[in-house]
Design a protein around this motif. Sequence first.
Motif, short mmCIF file in Angstrom:
data_model
loop_
_atom_site.label_atom_id
_atom_site.label_comp_id
_atom_site.label_asym_id
_atom_site.label_seq_id
_atom_site.Cartn_x
_atom_site.Cartn_y
_atom_site.Cartn_z
N ILE A 1 0.84 -1.21 0.00
CA ILE A 1 0.00 0.00 0.00
C ILE A 1 0.87 1.26 0.00
O ILE A 1 0.47 2.27 -0.56
CB ILE A 1 -1.03 0.04 1.16
N SER A 2 2.05 1.16 0.59
CA SER A 2 2.97 2.32 0.56
C SER A 2 3.39 2.62 -0.87
O SER A 2 3.48 3.79 -1.27
CB SER A 2 4.21 2.05 1.42
N ILE A 3 3.62 1.57 -1.66
CA ILE A 3 3.97 1.75 -3.07
C ILE A 3 2.83 2.46 -3.79
O ILE A 3 3.04 3.44 -4.53
CB ILE A 3 4.26 0.40 -3.76
N ILE A 4 1.61 1.95 -3.57
CA ILE A 4 0.45 2.49 -4.30
C ILE A 4 0.21 3.96 -3.91
O ILE A 4 -0.05 4.81 -4.78
CB ILE A 4 -0.80 1.64 -4.01
N ILE A 5 0.30 4.26 -2.63
CA ILE A 5 0.03 5.63 -2.19
C ILE A 5 1.10 6.58 -2.72
O ILE A 5 0.80 7.67 -3.24
CB ILE A 5 -0.08 5.71 -0.66
N ALA A 6 2.36 6.18 -2.61
CA ALA A 6 3.44 7.04 -3.11
C ALA A 6 3.29 7.25 -4.61
O ALA A 6 3.44 8.38 -5.12
CB ALA A 6 4.81 6.41 -2.79
N MET A 7 2.98 6.19 -5.35
CA MET A 7 2.79 6.30 -6.79
C MET A 7 1.65 7.26 -7.11
O MET A 7 1.78 8.12 -7.99
CB MET A 7 2.45 4.92 -7.37
N SER A 8 0.55 7.13 -6.39
CA SER A 8 -0.63 7.97 -6.64
C SER A 8 -0.31 9.45 -6.41
O SER A 8 -0.72 10.30 -7.20
CB SER A 8 -1.79 7.55 -5.75
N ILE A 9 0.40 9.74 -5.34
CA ILE A 9 0.70 11.14 -5.02
C ILE A 9 1.70 11.72 -6.03
O ILE A 9 1.50 12.82 -6.56
CB ILE A 9 1.25 11.28 -3.58
N LEU B 1 -7.84 9.30 0.64
CA LEU B 1 -7.33 8.55 1.80
C LEU B 1 -8.10 8.93 3.06
O LEU B 1 -8.37 8.09 3.92
CB LEU B 1 -5.83 8.83 1.97
N ILE B 2 -8.46 10.21 3.16
CA ILE B 2 -9.21 10.67 4.33
C ILE B 2 -10.62 10.07 4.33
O ILE B 2 -11.11 9.61 5.37
CB ILE B 2 -9.27 12.22 4.37
N THR B 3 -11.27 10.06 3.17
CA THR B 3 -12.63 9.48 3.12
C THR B 3 -12.59 7.97 3.32
O THR B 3 -13.54 7.39 3.86
CB THR B 3 -13.34 9.79 1.79
N LEU B 4 -11.49 7.34 2.93
CA LEU B 4 -11.35 5.91 3.20
C LEU B 4 -11.37 5.65 4.70
O LEU B 4 -11.99 4.71 5.19
CB LEU B 4 -10.05 5.37 2.59
N PHE C 1 -6.33 4.28 13.36
CA PHE C 1 -5.75 5.62 13.39
C PHE C 1 -4.24 5.60 13.12
O PHE C 1 -3.73 6.48 12.42
CB PHE C 1 -6.04 6.28 14.75
N SER C 2 -3.53 4.61 13.65
CA SER C 2 -2.08 4.57 13.43
C SER C 2 -1.77 4.33 11.96
O SER C 2 -0.85 4.93 11.40
CB SER C 2 -1.42 3.50 14.30
N MET C 3 -2.57 3.49 11.32
CA MET C 3 -2.40 3.25 9.89
C MET C 3 -2.70 4.52 9.10
O MET C 3 -2.01 4.84 8.13
CB MET C 3 -3.33 2.12 9.45
N PHE C 4 -3.72 5.24 9.52
CA PHE C 4 -4.09 6.48 8.86
C PHE C 4 -2.97 7.51 8.96
O PHE C 4 -2.62 8.17 7.98
CB PHE C 4 -5.38 7.04 9.48
N LEU C 5 -2.36 7.61 10.15
CA LEU C 5 -1.24 8.54 10.32
C LEU C 5 -0.07 8.14 9.42
O LEU C 5 0.59 9.00 8.81
CB LEU C 5 -0.76 8.54 11.78
N MET D 1 -0.82 9.21 5.85
CA MET D 1 -0.66 10.66 5.65
C MET D 1 0.83 11.03 5.60
O MET D 1 1.24 11.91 4.84
CB MET D 1 -1.36 11.42 6.78
N THR D 2 1.63 10.35 6.41
CA THR D 2 3.07 10.62 6.41
C THR D 2 3.67 10.21 5.07
O THR D 2 4.53 10.91 4.51
CB THR D 2 3.75 9.86 7.56
#
Lengths: 402, 111
Positions: free
Chosen positions: A51-59, A278-281, A304-308, A311-312
């Motif tokens: 998921i870190s790959i996907i989020i970084a790629m998306s941003i 990501l926030i609405t998720l 919440f920890s996963m959400f933080l 966001m990081t």
Amino acid sequence: MFWEIFLAILIGSCFGIITGITPGVHINLVAALLLSISPILMKYFNPIFLISIIIAMSIVHTFLDFIPSCYLGAPDENTAMAILPTHALLLQGKGFEAVKLATIGSFLGLITTLLLLPAMLIAVPWIFENLENYIGIILLLVVCYLILKEPEIKKKLWAFFMFAISGVMGILVFGMNMKDPLFPMLSGLFGVSMLITSISQKVKIPEQRITNDLEISKLEMFKTIFAGTFSGSLVSIFPGMGPAQAAILGSTLVGKTKEYMYIVLIGAIGTVSMVFSLITLYTIDKARNGSILVVQKLIGQIDFSMFLLIMTIALIAGAIGVFLTMFFARIFSKVISKVNYAILCISIIAFVTGLVFYFTGFLGLFVLCLASAIGIIPGLVNVGRNHAMGCLLLPVILYFVL
Amino acid sequence: MQESTLLKICLLCSIIGIILLYFIAQYVKFPEGNLLEEDQSYTVKGTIGRITQTNKVTFIDLQKEDELTVVLFKTYPVDLHQGDYVEIIGKASKDDKGEIQLIGNEVRVIK
């Protein structure tokens, strides 16, 4: 875990370079591919790595997708509304500044969203519950305002015609059983049509300069970033709202401003809508785009920890996105004026046509041709090309109102 | 905004982000319950939330980060109580509703 995630961010950023710079290659494609091979990957890697790959790629994608939009005239859904002002700057030798403006919008939009996070965690569920029923009316009012804003009666009528004909096309296209209808439609309306116009006008791209000429006052910046953050958030909160509709809303909120500030607005909307997904998720358990849907499938409900953490990752990826975008913008600025622009345009048209045919077949090709024909009209009658967004606005307005 | 200013802000944000990442990465756990694959063997640990016993089968609601249903067929004696922290080795399968559950083969009470 720290080094795994950091490595994943770097890998995701590399994917984001490919999807951002290559016209027609979308993050959803790569995310879906990762999902399909995830059972194999998860034998070796933690799901957080994926998921870190996907989020970084998306941003990172939201930063870099301005480069093909600006230099190659090949926009996607997020950048289509900015193509005219970016192209105008390109013709003045200021393509680098155009990309820089978009990058400023993207990054400041990201920072603003992160700073407003505590308020957003409360506001998002409230907005979702209370404003959903009014969004159609709001969009309708905005569309009427934009049409009536045209200076002469004749132009108002042409603007209405553009909205109506692109709207009807949009309704028909979405009603067809076509995979990815947006790609041929938006490519035709905003990409290929503009390239055809450039070829016919024998446009020559002047020598590009790396400049910092364009001045932006703090007030203008504040207004634009605020409008972009607000509009971009709506994309993720409401189904049926896309970046184009958000851009229309955002431009109304900004009011009268310099044309190039529109690029900052579009940049902000693109990145903010991704961060807000990501926030609405997390807040309302809704995934509003393909890559975030894949994240949801991989990780399920997030705490919440996963959400933080997410966001990081977005913050770091955003910073990487800025560096990468400025780097590639310099390269493109050096190369673009050395290339025969007519041949480049023809090559891009051929490439996009090939991609459209590959992904959507003969029906997609027909839509591409029709959309291109419609997309040429605003330039000929001298009205804003934004009215062609009726292809998305009219279906969305009808969805909410009816 | 000058390009150099933008790059300085980014550098600062990336350093802040990396520091935050270092601390958050120590504490974040990913939910395993959704990630069990059918027909694969797993060893899971958790606290027994609820036990439901029938003649032939014992259902255990195992509390980890997510709740997981464990099914034990009474082929060997089980002496389990709510609140026991246990380790269970078993195979994942889907129930009638398509939800993943663990068919336990071995159970060990840890505390």
